[in-house]
Design an enzyme around this catalytic site. Structure first.
Site, PDB file in Angstrom:
ATOM      1  N   ARG A 104       0.881  -1.177   0.000  1.00  0.00           N
ATOM      2  CA  ARG A 104       0.000   0.000   0.000  1.00  0.00           C
ATOM      3  C   ARG A 104       0.909   1.214   0.000  1.00  0.00           C
ATOM      4  O   ARG A 104       1.697   1.423   0.923  1.00  0.00           O
ATOM      5  CB  ARG A 104      -0.911   0.011   1.233  1.00  0.00           C
ATOM      6  CG  ARG A 104      -1.629   1.343   1.391  1.00  0.00           C
ATOM      7  CD  ARG A 104      -2.723   1.324   2.417  1.00  0.00           C
ATOM      8  NE  ARG A 104      -3.902   0.651   1.904  1.00  0.00           N
ATOM      9  CZ  ARG A 104      -5.109   0.737   2.439  1.00  0.00           C
ATOM     10  NH1 ARG A 104      -5.296   1.464   3.523  1.00  0.00           N
ATOM     11  NH2 ARG A 104      -6.133   0.104   1.919  1.00  0.00           N
ATOM     12  N   HIS A 131      -7.494   0.820  -6.407  1.00  0.00           N
ATOM     13  CA  HIS A 131      -7.638  -0.012  -5.198  1.00  0.00           C
ATOM     14  C   HIS A 131      -8.358  -1.307  -5.607  1.00  0.00           C
ATOM     15  O   HIS A 131      -9.521  -1.521  -5.257  1.00  0.00           O
ATOM     16  CB  HIS A 131      -8.445   0.778  -4.152  1.00  0.00           C
ATOM     17  CG  HIS A 131      -8.454   0.181  -2.787  1.00  0.00           C
ATOM     18  ND1 HIS A 131      -7.672  -0.904  -2.424  1.00  0.00           N
ATOM     19  CD2 HIS A 131      -9.165   0.508  -1.676  1.00  0.00           C
ATOM     20  CE1 HIS A 131      -7.898  -1.188  -1.157  1.00  0.00           C
ATOM     21  NE2 HIS A 131      -8.809  -0.366  -0.681  1.00  0.00           N
ATOM     22  N   GLN A 134     -10.288  -3.851  -3.176  1.00  0.00           N
ATOM     23  CA  GLN A 134     -11.589  -3.390  -2.708  1.00  0.00           C
ATOM     24  C   GLN A 134     -12.679  -3.757  -3.705  1.00  0.00           C
ATOM     25  O   GLN A 134     -13.789  -4.128  -3.333  1.00  0.00           O
ATOM     26  CB  GLN A 134     -11.568  -1.876  -2.496  1.00  0.00           C
ATOM     27  CG  GLN A 134     -12.865  -1.327  -1.945  1.00  0.00           C
ATOM     28  CD  GLN A 134     -13.168  -1.849  -0.540  1.00  0.00           C
ATOM     29  OE1 GLN A 134     -12.319  -1.764   0.340  1.00  0.00           O
ATOM     30  NE2 GLN A 134     -14.352  -2.394  -0.323  1.00  0.00           N
ATOM     31  N   ASP A 219     -17.154   7.388  -1.890  1.00  0.00           N
ATOM     32  CA  ASP A 219     -15.896   7.272  -1.150  1.00  0.00           C
ATOM     33  C   ASP A 219     -15.616   8.643  -0.537  1.00  0.00           C
ATOM     34  O   ASP A 219     -16.278   9.636  -0.880  1.00  0.00           O
ATOM     35  CB  ASP A 219     -14.768   6.841  -2.122  1.00  0.00           C
ATOM     36  CG  ASP A 219     -13.445   6.572  -1.417  1.00  0.00           C
ATOM     37  OD1 ASP A 219     -13.446   6.346  -0.184  1.00  0.00           O
ATOM     38  OD2 ASP A 219     -12.391   6.589  -2.094  1.00  0.00           O
ATOM     39  N   CYS A 259     -16.335   1.818   0.535  1.00  0.00           N
ATOM     40  CA  CYS A 259     -15.198   0.969   0.918  1.00  0.00           C
ATOM     41  C   CYS A 259     -14.811   1.111   2.377  1.00  0.00           C
ATOM     42  O   CYS A 259     -14.150   0.243   2.927  1.00  0.00           O
ATOM     43  CB  CYS A 259     -14.008   1.282   0.013  1.00  0.00           C
ATOM     44  SG  CYS A 259     -13.374   2.967   0.183  1.00  0.00           S
ATOM     45  N   ARG A 287     -13.606  -8.432   2.058  1.00  0.00           N
ATOM     46  CA  ARG A 287     -12.182  -8.210   1.799  1.00  0.00           C
ATOM     47  C   ARG A 287     -11.417  -9.479   2.162  1.00  0.00           C
ATOM     48  O   ARG A 287     -10.511  -9.903   1.460  1.00  0.00           O
ATOM     49  CB  ARG A 287     -11.648  -7.022   2.633  1.00  0.00           C
ATOM     50  CG  ARG A 287     -12.208  -5.664   2.243  1.00  0.00           C
ATOM     51  CD  ARG A 287     -11.759  -5.243   0.854  1.00  0.00           C
ATOM     52  NE  ARG A 287     -10.314  -5.222   0.732  1.00  0.00           N
ATOM     53  CZ  ARG A 287      -9.529  -4.219   1.107  1.00  0.00           C
ATOM     54  NH1 ARG A 287     -10.050  -3.124   1.611  1.00  0.00           N
ATOM     55  NH2 ARG A 287      -8.210  -4.284   0.962  1.00  0.00           N
TER      56      ARG A 287
HETATM   57  N1  NVA Z   1      -9.864   6.900  -1.543  1.00  0.00           N
HETATM   58  C1  NVA Z   1      -9.521   6.430  -0.225  1.00  0.00           C
HETATM   59  C2  NVA Z   1      -9.785   4.961  -0.080  1.00  0.00           C
HETATM   60  C3  NVA Z   1      -9.507   4.402   1.295  1.00  0.00           C
HETATM   61  C4  NVA Z   1      -9.706   2.941   1.410  1.00  0.00           C
HETATM   62  C5  NVA Z   1      -8.063   6.754   0.051  1.00  0.00           C
HETATM   63  O1  NVA Z   1      -7.223   6.546  -0.831  1.00  0.00           O
HETATM   64  O2  NVA Z   1      -7.763   7.224   1.153  1.00  0.00           O
HETATM   65  N1   CP Z   2     -11.258  -0.001   2.493  1.00  0.00           N
HETATM   66  C1   CP Z   2      -9.985  -0.083   2.904  1.00  0.00           C
HETATM   67  O1   CP Z   2      -9.050  -0.338   2.135  1.00  0.00           O
HETATM   68  O2   CP Z   2      -9.834   0.088   4.244  1.00  0.00           O
HETATM   69  P1   CP Z   2      -8.454   0.285   5.042  1.00  0.00           P
HETATM   70  O3   CP Z   2      -7.891   1.609   4.636  1.00  0.00           O
HETATM   71  O4   CP Z   2      -8.876   0.236   6.484  1.00  0.00           O
HETATM   72  O5   CP Z   2      -7.525  -0.833   4.686  1.00  0.00           O
END
Ligand code: NVA
Ligand code: CP
Length: 301
Positions: A104, A131, A134, A219, A259, A287
């Site tokens: 990540r 992502h 997800q 989101d 998500c 997930r």
């Molecule tokens: N768009 C959000 C998704 C989090 C799971 C981010 O990148 O923070």
């Molecule tokens: N939806 C998602 O990826 O959650 P986290 O940021 O908690 O991993």
């Protein structure tokens, strides 16, 4: 055979994606029945997190344990990555010791470089670009509740961000219609949009975009790394909150997805996310099951 990676939904064929979702549903049933299934004994997953996470970390760690393997959490704070060791070197070293790597991070290019220099499969656990894990969970959730998504209409309300990009790829791979309601200057990537063809369209009126939809998804307005833009984004996205009035414009049996983490009162009202059409808890749980299917696929095919 070349090492398979999962950097975006485009790395798998539509048939592979559909099979993986079906397998996720099977693995979920096996898990619920208390069946022990450990095809990944002695296998190790390294997880690099350069951003925070609850769901991604816990689902991968629990998933590996349930499949008989082990997961290792690595943060830049306590590895040499944080002190500037090149990603290429990190990839070579990690992949000589572990069986699979999840990352990540911010820049998608960094993930691509890691995959290029890794001799083992690399999974995208979220980048600024997409992502995909997800979306496996979201599509599994859709399949469980409603069956085949082909030809259905989903409406994504909000920022043209990593989640929006993944919905565009999902619409392309699984052949559903996607309306994207976003304010000007917050559009998704134009190339990605073009590649998805006329099944994906941009709308400036969120109410109109929701009309006749089978699913509404949103989101956060400010993603990880955009915290300082919070105020400016709250202004730009005024009118883009998913409300009960918006849900009422969609089809009667429309599902609501997010998500998570969510901000009640910003991108979605509490009434909607905690309401009857919301499937966010199934989505979060999935997930685990979807990624177990992914790990099994990448490590045992
Ligand atoms: N768009 C959000 C998704 C989090 C799971 C981010 O990148 O923070
Ligand atoms: N939806 C998602 O990826 O959650 P986290 O940021 O908690 O991993």
């Amino acid at each position: 055979m070349a090492t398979r990676h999962f950097l975006s939904l485009l790395d798998f064929s539509p048939t592979e994606l559909t099979q993986l979702l079906k397998r996720a549903i099977e693995l979920k049933a096996m898990h619920r029945a208390g069946e022990i299934y450990e095809p990944l004994k002695n296998r190790v997953l390294a997880m690099i997190f350069e951003k925070s996470s609850t769901r991604t970390r816990v689902s991968f760690e629990a998933g590996m344990a349930q499949l008989g393997g082990q997961a290792m959490f690595l943060s830049p704070r306590d590895t040499q990555l944080g002190r500037g060791e090149p990603i290429e070197d990190t990839a070579r070293v990690l992949s000589s010791m572990v069986d699979i790597i999840m990352v990540r991070t911010f820049e998608h290019e960094k993930l691509e470089t890691l995959a290029q220099y890794s001799s083992v499969p690399v999974i995208n656990g979220l980048t600024d670009w997409v992502h995909p894990c997800q979306l496996l969970a979201d599509m599994q959730t859709w399949m469980e509740h409603r069956g085949d998504i082909t030809g259905k209409t989903a409406t994504y309300v909000g920022d043209g961000n990593n989640m929006c990009h993944s919905y565009i790829n999902a619409a392309r791979q699984l052949d559903f219609k996607l309306n994207i309601a976003c304010p000007e200057n917050y559009d998704p990537d134009a190339e990605l949009l073009k590649a998805a063809g006329d099944r994906v369209s941009i709308h400036r009126d969120p109410q109109a975009a929701c009309r006749g939809s089978d699913m509404i998804v949103t989101d956060v307005w400010a993603s990880m790394g955009q915290e300082e833009e919070q105020q400016q984004r709250e202004q730009a996205f005024a009118g883009y909150q998913v409300t009960a009035e918006m849900m009422a414009l969609a089809n009667d049996d429309a599902l609501f997805m997010h998500c998570l983490p969510a901000h009640r009162g910003e991108e979605v009202s509490a009434e909607v996310i905690d309401g009857k059409q919301s499937v966010v808890w199934d989505e979060a749980e999935n997930r685990l099951h979807a990624q177990k299917a992914l790990l099994e696929f990448l490590l045992t095919q």
